[in-house]
Design a protein around this motif. Structure first.
Motif, short mmCIF file in Angstrom:
data_model
loop_
_atom_site.label_atom_id
_atom_site.label_comp_id
_atom_site.label_asym_id
_atom_site.label_seq_id
_atom_site.Cartn_x
_atom_site.Cartn_y
_atom_site.Cartn_z
N UNK A 1 0.87 -1.17 0.00
CA UNK A 1 0.00 0.00 0.00
C UNK A 1 0.90 1.22 0.00
N UNK A 2 0.42 2.30 -0.54
CA UNK A 2 1.21 3.52 -0.56
C UNK A 2 1.63 3.89 0.85
N UNK A 3 2.92 4.18 1.02
CA UNK A 3 3.41 4.61 2.31
C UNK A 3 3.72 3.49 3.28
N UNK A 4 3.45 2.25 2.90
CA UNK A 4 3.73 1.12 3.78
C UNK A 4 4.92 0.35 3.24
N UNK A 5 5.59 -0.35 4.15
CA UNK A 5 6.69 -1.22 3.75
C UNK A 5 6.11 -2.36 2.92
N UNK A 6 6.79 -2.68 1.81
CA UNK A 6 6.32 -3.76 0.96
C UNK A 6 6.71 -5.09 1.59
#
Length: 111
Positions: free
Chosen positions: A16-21
């Protein structure tokens, strides 16, 4: 191992945008991949032992090729799962940049 191959192909990766992948793999799949990697680790230790024992170069190179092939198999499984889940999910979410990321990754694997 075929069950692991299927499990990889259907599991998703979280992004998700802004989250660690992160990838979201089942315990069964992680165990299967870890088993493969443990065997590869054993192969590498064996190669080190062969070198220390002055084993004939061609025999060492054969074992290196086998270890590389085994590691390539792990990479193929992960790539397949990544393409069938993470990449598809991100393209469907309008994140076309994932395709460029995928091409970079494939180029790294093909070196």
């Amino acid at each position: 191992m075929e069950e692991i191959d299927e499990a990889i192909a259907i599991e998703g990766c979280g992004h998700s945008h802004g989250e660690e992948r992160k990838s979201h793999h089942s315990d069964k799949m992680k165990q299967g991949l870890n088993a493969r990697l443990n065997r590869i680790e054993g192969q590498i230790r064996g190669i080190k032992g062969m070198i220390e024992k002055d084993t004939y170069c061609d025999d060492v190179l054969t074992q290196i090729a086998a270890a590389q092939s085994a590691l390539g198999s792990v990479a193929k499984l992960l790539l397949e799962g990544h393409m069938k889940s993470c990449v598809v999910e991100r393209v469907q979410a309008g994140e076309q940049e994932v395709l460029e990321e995928l091409l970079v990754t494939i180029n790294k694997l093909m070196k």
